[in-house]
Motif scaffolding. Structure first.
Motif, short mmCIF file in Angstrom:
data_model
loop_
_atom_site.label_atom_id
_atom_site.label_comp_id
_atom_site.label_asym_id
_atom_site.label_seq_id
_atom_site.Cartn_x
_atom_site.Cartn_y
_atom_site.Cartn_z
N SER A 1 6.80 -3.59 4.69
CA SER A 1 6.50 -2.97 5.90
C SER A 1 7.23 -1.60 5.72
N PHE A 2 8.57 -1.37 5.54
CA PHE A 2 9.09 -0.31 5.37
C PHE A 2 8.25 0.73 4.27
N LEU A 3 8.15 0.26 3.16
CA LEU A 3 7.34 0.98 2.27
C LEU A 3 6.23 1.48 2.51
N GLU A 4 5.34 0.90 3.31
CA GLU A 4 4.05 1.22 3.71
C GLU A 4 4.05 2.10 4.98
N SER A 5 5.08 2.07 5.78
CA SER A 5 5.11 2.82 6.82
C SER A 5 5.98 4.09 6.68
N LYS B 1 6.46 7.47 4.94
CA LYS B 1 5.78 8.57 3.85
C LYS B 1 6.74 9.22 2.73
N SER B 2 7.66 9.20 3.38
CA SER B 2 9.22 9.54 2.36
C SER B 2 9.17 8.64 1.29
N ALA B 3 9.24 7.31 1.64
CA ALA B 3 9.33 6.14 0.35
C ALA B 3 8.18 6.29 -0.13
N LYS B 4 6.90 6.31 0.07
CA LYS B 4 5.83 6.58 -1.05
C LYS B 4 6.03 7.84 -1.87
N TYR B 5 6.66 8.99 -1.46
CA TYR B 5 6.69 10.03 -2.25
C TYR B 5 7.91 9.81 -2.99
N PHE B 6 8.96 9.24 -2.56
CA PHE B 6 10.08 9.02 -3.52
C PHE B 6 9.70 7.91 -4.45
N LYS C 1 0.88 -1.26 -0.16
CA LYS C 1 -0.15 -0.01 0.05
C LYS C 1 0.95 1.23 -0.05
N VAL C 2 1.21 1.65 -1.21
CA VAL C 2 2.41 2.66 -1.43
C VAL C 2 1.56 3.78 -2.20
N GLY C 3 0.25 3.58 -2.55
CA GLY C 3 -0.13 4.70 -3.24
C GLY C 3 -0.60 6.08 -2.16
#
Length: 758
Positions: A179-183, A185-190, A145-147
């Motif tokens: 888990s890291f990507l979902e938690s 926010k910086s990773a989602k924006y990146f 869930k990275v959207g």
């Protein structure tokens, strides 16, 4: 390989398998979830699910596609021998053995990146048969869930194509990354930023490919008439480019397949001319298979050798097109045509040019045409120009597909997308983008005139896309494929390392034209960022201010609200709940249609949604209110129905939903409440079906569109006010209105305006 659902659902499904018998309470819960308008949970009963079966393609079809794809996706990489050597040796050849070192670089670059990376690895990372940067991002979005827009519903995961085929081992490492990507926010924006950058760079390719291909092909005329200047070549190229972009409206299907035999003739020509030059001039260039010549080339030329890598990378132009255009064909057809026709032909073309240059080192600036035997010069010139047109066509078409994918991501203003082929769903034409690309190509051609400076810009765009694809691919390897860590390290230490070396070289030529694709990327990413930023803000505003189910029931049951004859389709971008524009409409109109359907056009992070799974319906109790929610789900390669076609399909599916719901509720009520309750519900639903049929058969359907104006709140920062009030609203004024995009009949259209203060 075992086909699984996404990991979040594994434990839940196992529990359901262990407890197949549902209690009365659980059954009521499932039915109540079906009635929900504003909850982001629940599952569609099994009766609503239709699984799409994917059949194996027979070999006759694969071989036919192998021939057809030659005319669509190989024009760019196939015409790279026109301009590669001039890009490597812009100042001439300093040492004769440098040719062997460069040829060795070309051979191993094509083998490593074109063949090993793209043909045998990247093509496997497809999204239900579709490729490109967006396809990789959509795979990651489905798995984690990275959207950034909270509109992923559990129901959507029941769509057949949502399933990801993944192995079951090495779950710990994949789960940790997920888990890291979902938690974060910086990773989602990146991830979103990286996807925008990749799509922007491919669009840059769509601008630069026509320029460099056409100028290189037309430049051969100077060999016939030395009085022709670069300015003359430039203007001839401009005329061809304008003509090329006027052809786009006819679609890739007609234009590309018309020239497929031309590309086949082109590959045959360069194969045999390369073989002829190899035998006639210097067969000893075969020594370039020894990679030690690369080492001696760098020892001899040092910094100049590193700078020349920016020219070597031009031999790889079009490699990304194999992946981006995968959806038009299939994996096996591209692998066959690349291995049997394309790779041998271009390798022999470079070998033949190298053999010629060993005897004629002063001809490096025009190695291709100088190495063509004189009797074949004019036929080769004609075929080269036609091949350059096809090469341009493939990247322009890929640009249209990328815009279509960006629309699904909410990262680009909604523009008109025209599907040009009934056979191939991925072949689209975007009029606004076509005109912008044409203007940009003409400006670049007039500004740079020759291929040397355009090549500097082209190299940066090509290598940036390579590196971004590799970055996404590593994530797919870790999270979805779950392959052994040693293989991932090997990929990074070889292919990724080579690409970053190339990237360092092309960036050295930043001031010599390399800034151009980055300038394009900045402009496109600014548009994408502004649109996505405000789009997310608007969605969250509507989500926080949505109309509750209780409020909706209160409005519909209010005797002061008149229920008028007909069907009302209320369009909204909100997936859960009802848009606050609805209450604004009620406050001013004070009437509702007897059948009210809240329609949302929703883009899923998959390539295609099977037609039988397109519409997802919900309803509100009691049935007598006749209020429904319809979510029309599309993948980024689907053809969106418009106007009366969409209306006809939606109404039929609505009636099917009511009848099916009547059957399911009747069966469930029999098991839970008894026969009397079942008969009461059945009678109630039968009356509802008749009412809906009666209203639909009157053909009295009204479209209601919520048009929200957005302004930044007074307390907003200056930057936020500039983005919303100036940039976003400025873009909106330049675009088509939403009802025009959906081709809504204007005589039955009612617009409801409201201002959102964000």
């Amino acid at each position: 390989m075992e086909k699984e659902r996404v990991p979040d659902k594994i434990e839940e499904e196992n529990e359901q398998q262990e407890q197949p018998q549902e209690s009365e309470k659980e059954l009521k819960g499932k039915l109540s979830r079906l009635d929900s308008f504003d909850m982001e949970n629940g599952k569609v009963p099994a009766e609503y699910l239709h699984r799409k079966s994917f059949q194996a393609v027979d070999w006759a079809t694969i071989l036919k596609l192998s021939f057809q794809c030659i005319g669509i996706i190989y024009g760019d990489i196939g015409t790279s021998p026109l301009y590669t050597f001039p890009g490597i040796f812009p100042n001439g050849i300093a040492h004769n053995d440098d040719i062997l070192g460069v040829l060795s670089l070309i051979i191993y670059s094509l083998t490593l990146i074109l063949m090993i990376k793209y043909v045998f690895i990247v093509l496997e990372a497809n999204d239900n048969g579709d490729g490109g940067t967006f396809a990789l991002y959509s795979l990651i979005c489905r798995y984690a869930k990275v959207g950034l827009i909270p509109n992923q519903q559990v129901e959507d995961r029941n769509v057949s194509n949502y399933l990801i085929e993944i192995p079951t081992r090495r779950l710990h490492r994949a789960s940790s990354v997920k888990s890291f990507l979902e938690s974060s926010k910086s990773a989602k924006y990146f991830l979103l930023f990286t996807t925008m950058l990749g799509t922007s760079m491919v669009l840059g390719d769509g601008i630069l490919t026509p320029c460099i291909s056409v100028i290189s092909a037309v430049g051969g005329i100077k060999n016939a008439d030395s009085s022709l200047t670069d300015t003359t070549i430039m203007w001839i190229s401009v005329v061809i480019l304008i003509f090329l972009f006027q052809l786009q409206r006819f679609g890739t299907d007609k234009v590309g397949f018309t020239f497929a035999p031309i590309l086949m003739i082109w590959f045959i020509f360069i194969f045999f001319i390369g073989l002829y030059n190899f035998i006639r001039y210097d067969p000893s260039v075969i020594k370039a298979l020894n990679p030690m010549y690369i080492v001696t080339y760098f020892q001899r030329n040092k910094k100049e050798a590193w700078i020349s890598l920016g020219g070597v990378v031009l031999c790889l132009t079009g490699s990304e097109a194999l992946f981006a255009d995968l959806g038009h064909f299939n994996l096996r057809s591209i692998q066959i045509s690349t291995c049997t026709v394309v790779f041998p032909s271009i390798i022999l073309a470079y070998v033949g040019q190298s053999a010629y240059l060993r005897k004629h080192p002063l001809d490096a600036s025009d190695a291709f045409y100088k190495s063509v035997p004189k009797p074949l010069y004019w036929p080769m010139l004609v075929v080269a120009v036609l091949a350059a047109i096809v090469a341009s066509q493939s990247l322009i078409s890929a640009s249209f597909s990328i815009i279509q994918q960006s629309l699904a991501l909410g990262c680009f203003p909604r523009v008109k997308v025209v599907h040009t082929s009934p056979k191939y769903e991925g072949q689209v034409y975007v009029p606004e983008i076509n005109n912008i690309l044409m203007i940009a190509c003409v400006v670049v051609t007039l500004a740079f005139k020759t291929t040397v400076h355009i090549g500097n810009a082209y190299g940066i765009a090509v290598v940036f896309v390579f590196t971004l694809t590799s970055a996404f691919l590593v994530l797919v390897m870790i999270m979805i494929w779950k392959i052994h860590i040693a293989l991932i390290i090997l990929y990074v230490a070889t292919i990724c390392l080579v690409e970053y070396i190339y990237l360092s070289s092309v960036l050295y030529k930043f001031v010599q034209g390399g800034y151009l694709p980055l300038a394009f990327a900045v402009v496109l990413m600014s548009i994408m960022f502004v649109w996505n930023y405000v789009h997310r803000k608007m969605y969250r505003f509507e989500l926080e201010n949505k109309v509750s189910v209780d409020k909706l029931k209160e409005i519909a049951s209010n005797p002061d609200i008149q229920r008028v004859s007909g069907v009302g389709l209320f369009y909204s971008e909100l997936v859960q709940g009802i848009s606050p524009i609805f209450t604004h409409y009620i406050d001013n109109v004070r009437s509702l249609h007897k059948v009210l359907v809240f329609v949302t056009i929703k883009s899923l992070p998959i390539s295609k949604v099977p037609a039988e799974e397109r519409f997802f319906f919900r309803r509100i109790k009691p049935n007598a209110l006749c209020i429904f929610r319809c979510v029309a789900r599309y993948g980024y390669k689907d053809v969106e129905e418009e106007g009366e076609s969409f209306e006809y399909t939606l109404m039929n599916r609505l009636k099917d939903f009511i009848r099916e719901d009547q059957r399911i509720i009747g069966t469930a009520a029999k098991n839970v409440e008894g026969e009397v309750s079942r008969l009461m519900d059945a009678d109630e639903d039968a009356l509802e079906v008749k009412l809906v049929d009666d209203e639909i058969n009157k053909h009295d359907i009204t479209y209601m569109f919520g048009e929200s104006e957005v302004v930044a709140s007074k307390a907003s920062s200056l930057g936020k006010k500039m983005i919303i009030n100036c940039a976003y609203n400025g873009l909106r004024r330049c675009l088509r209105r939403q009802d025009e995009v959906f081709a809504i009949p204007r005589k039955r259209l009612l617009k409801v305006g409201m201002t959102y203060e964000l």
